[in-house]
Design an enzyme around this catalytic site. Sequence first.
Site, PDB file in Angstrom:
ATOM      1  N   ASP A 113     -24.220 -54.232 -62.944  1.00 54.65           N
ATOM      2  CA  ASP A 113     -23.729 -54.117 -61.559  1.00 54.65           C
ATOM      3  C   ASP A 113     -23.949 -52.714 -61.006  1.00 54.65           C
ATOM      4  O   ASP A 113     -24.490 -52.542 -59.926  1.00 54.65           O
ATOM      5  CB  ASP A 113     -22.237 -54.524 -61.447  1.00 54.65           C
ATOM      6  N   ASP A 149     -23.460 -45.543 -63.265  1.00 53.29           N
ATOM      7  CA  ASP A 149     -22.725 -44.359 -62.832  1.00 53.29           C
ATOM      8  C   ASP A 149     -23.294 -43.183 -63.641  1.00 53.29           C
ATOM      9  O   ASP A 149     -24.337 -42.622 -63.296  1.00 53.29           O
ATOM     10  CB  ASP A 149     -21.236 -44.633 -63.105  1.00 53.29           C
TER      11      ASP A 149
HETATM   12  P1  IMP Z   1     -21.522 -45.565 -66.715  1.00 50.21           P
HETATM   13  O1  IMP Z   1     -21.484 -45.905 -68.160  1.00 50.21           O
HETATM   14  O2  IMP Z   1     -20.861 -44.270 -66.387  1.00 50.21           O
HETATM   15  O3  IMP Z   1     -22.904 -45.655 -66.115  1.00 50.21           O
HETATM   16  O4  IMP Z   1     -20.618 -46.604 -65.982  1.00 50.21           O
HETATM   17  C1  IMP Z   1     -21.067 -47.847 -65.783  1.00 50.21           C
HETATM   18  C2  IMP Z   1     -19.991 -48.899 -65.928  1.00 50.21           C
HETATM   19  O5  IMP Z   1     -18.749 -48.469 -65.401  1.00 50.21           O
HETATM   20  C3  IMP Z   1     -20.460 -50.068 -65.136  1.00 50.21           C
HETATM   21  O6  IMP Z   1     -20.821 -51.089 -66.035  1.00 50.21           O
HETATM   22  C4  IMP Z   1     -19.281 -50.460 -64.317  1.00 50.21           C
HETATM   23  O7  IMP Z   1     -18.642 -51.548 -64.911  1.00 50.21           O
HETATM   24  C5  IMP Z   1     -18.339 -49.306 -64.360  1.00 50.21           C
HETATM   25  N1  IMP Z   1     -18.376 -48.550 -63.088  1.00 50.21           N
HETATM   26  C6  IMP Z   1     -18.876 -47.319 -62.857  1.00 50.21           C
HETATM   27  N2  IMP Z   1     -18.705 -46.950 -61.593  1.00 50.21           N
HETATM   28  C7  IMP Z   1     -18.106 -47.982 -60.978  1.00 50.21           C
HETATM   29  C8  IMP Z   1     -17.652 -48.196 -59.637  1.00 50.21           C
HETATM   30  O8  IMP Z   1     -17.786 -47.373 -58.730  1.00 50.21           O
HETATM   31  N3  IMP Z   1     -17.055 -49.395 -59.405  1.00 50.21           N
HETATM   32  C9  IMP Z   1     -16.889 -50.346 -60.359  1.00 50.21           C
HETATM   33  N4  IMP Z   1     -17.286 -50.180 -61.612  1.00 50.21           N
HETATM   34  C10 IMP Z   1     -17.889 -49.010 -61.933  1.00 50.21           C
HETATM   35 MG    MG Z   2     -19.927 -52.916 -65.981  1.00 49.36          MG
END
Ligand code: IMP
Ligand code: MG
Length: 226
Positions: free
Chosen positions: A136, A139
Amino acid sequence: MEIDYDRIIKVPEEGLTVPGIPEEVIPEHMKNRVERTLIPGECIRNKIISLAGQLSSDYSGTKELNFVVILKGAAVFAADIGREIFRAGGPLIKYHFIKASTYGTEIKDIGETGRKVKIELEPGDVRGKDVILLEDIVDQGFTLLETKKYLLKKAGVCSIKSCVLLDKKLRNPTDEVKEIRKGLSLDYAGFEVPDRWVAGYGADAGEDFRHLPFIVIVKEDYYLNK
Ligand code: IMP
Ligand code: MG
């Protein structure tokens, strides 16, 4: 603003407004937790039609596409894109699900430096396959990176292309995060979104909003103080 749905769409913090596309109305009962609409549902739909068209043509000689869907966030996106690939005359789709959980708070705190990712649900029969990984939102990139590593090293997939709906443009990434993000090729991507907590269309804030057909900016304070 004319929109080219075949490219990644840069969404300003004020939200995406497109002539002819109606603004979404935030219901009264959500107003304490939602700041505003970021991406209207019709823009998401148009983007998914475009991504489905690209995948259908890139894989036109392929009988079957193996989707690995990162739960829970990518479930809505994966369901819609699969049906659009069917409409575009693309290959058959096989769905596999993986669940990667992140330790820590639901909403990232200011100053957070790293995240630990654990694989909670393993996909079934993916060994030896070329897969498309659906997410989805990217980040800091830990989830996508760790899921890719797991699929290649432990689950034995042959190759991975990634398809993400939202790509968060980070304001102050750490050096580690910059390196991770640089190394992650997003092969198919929908929208570049500002560095805020967003939700809807599968993405949540404290499990709220996954069912929204559009994307909103969340009032972070509501969830951080819950
Ligand atoms: P990352 O590991 O920091 O890239 O974060 C990714 C995961 O965190 C994604 O799979 C999302 O489920 C969740 N996530 C990160 N940012 C958001 C946001 O703004 N809204 C909802 N879920 C998020
Ligand atoms: Mg996720």
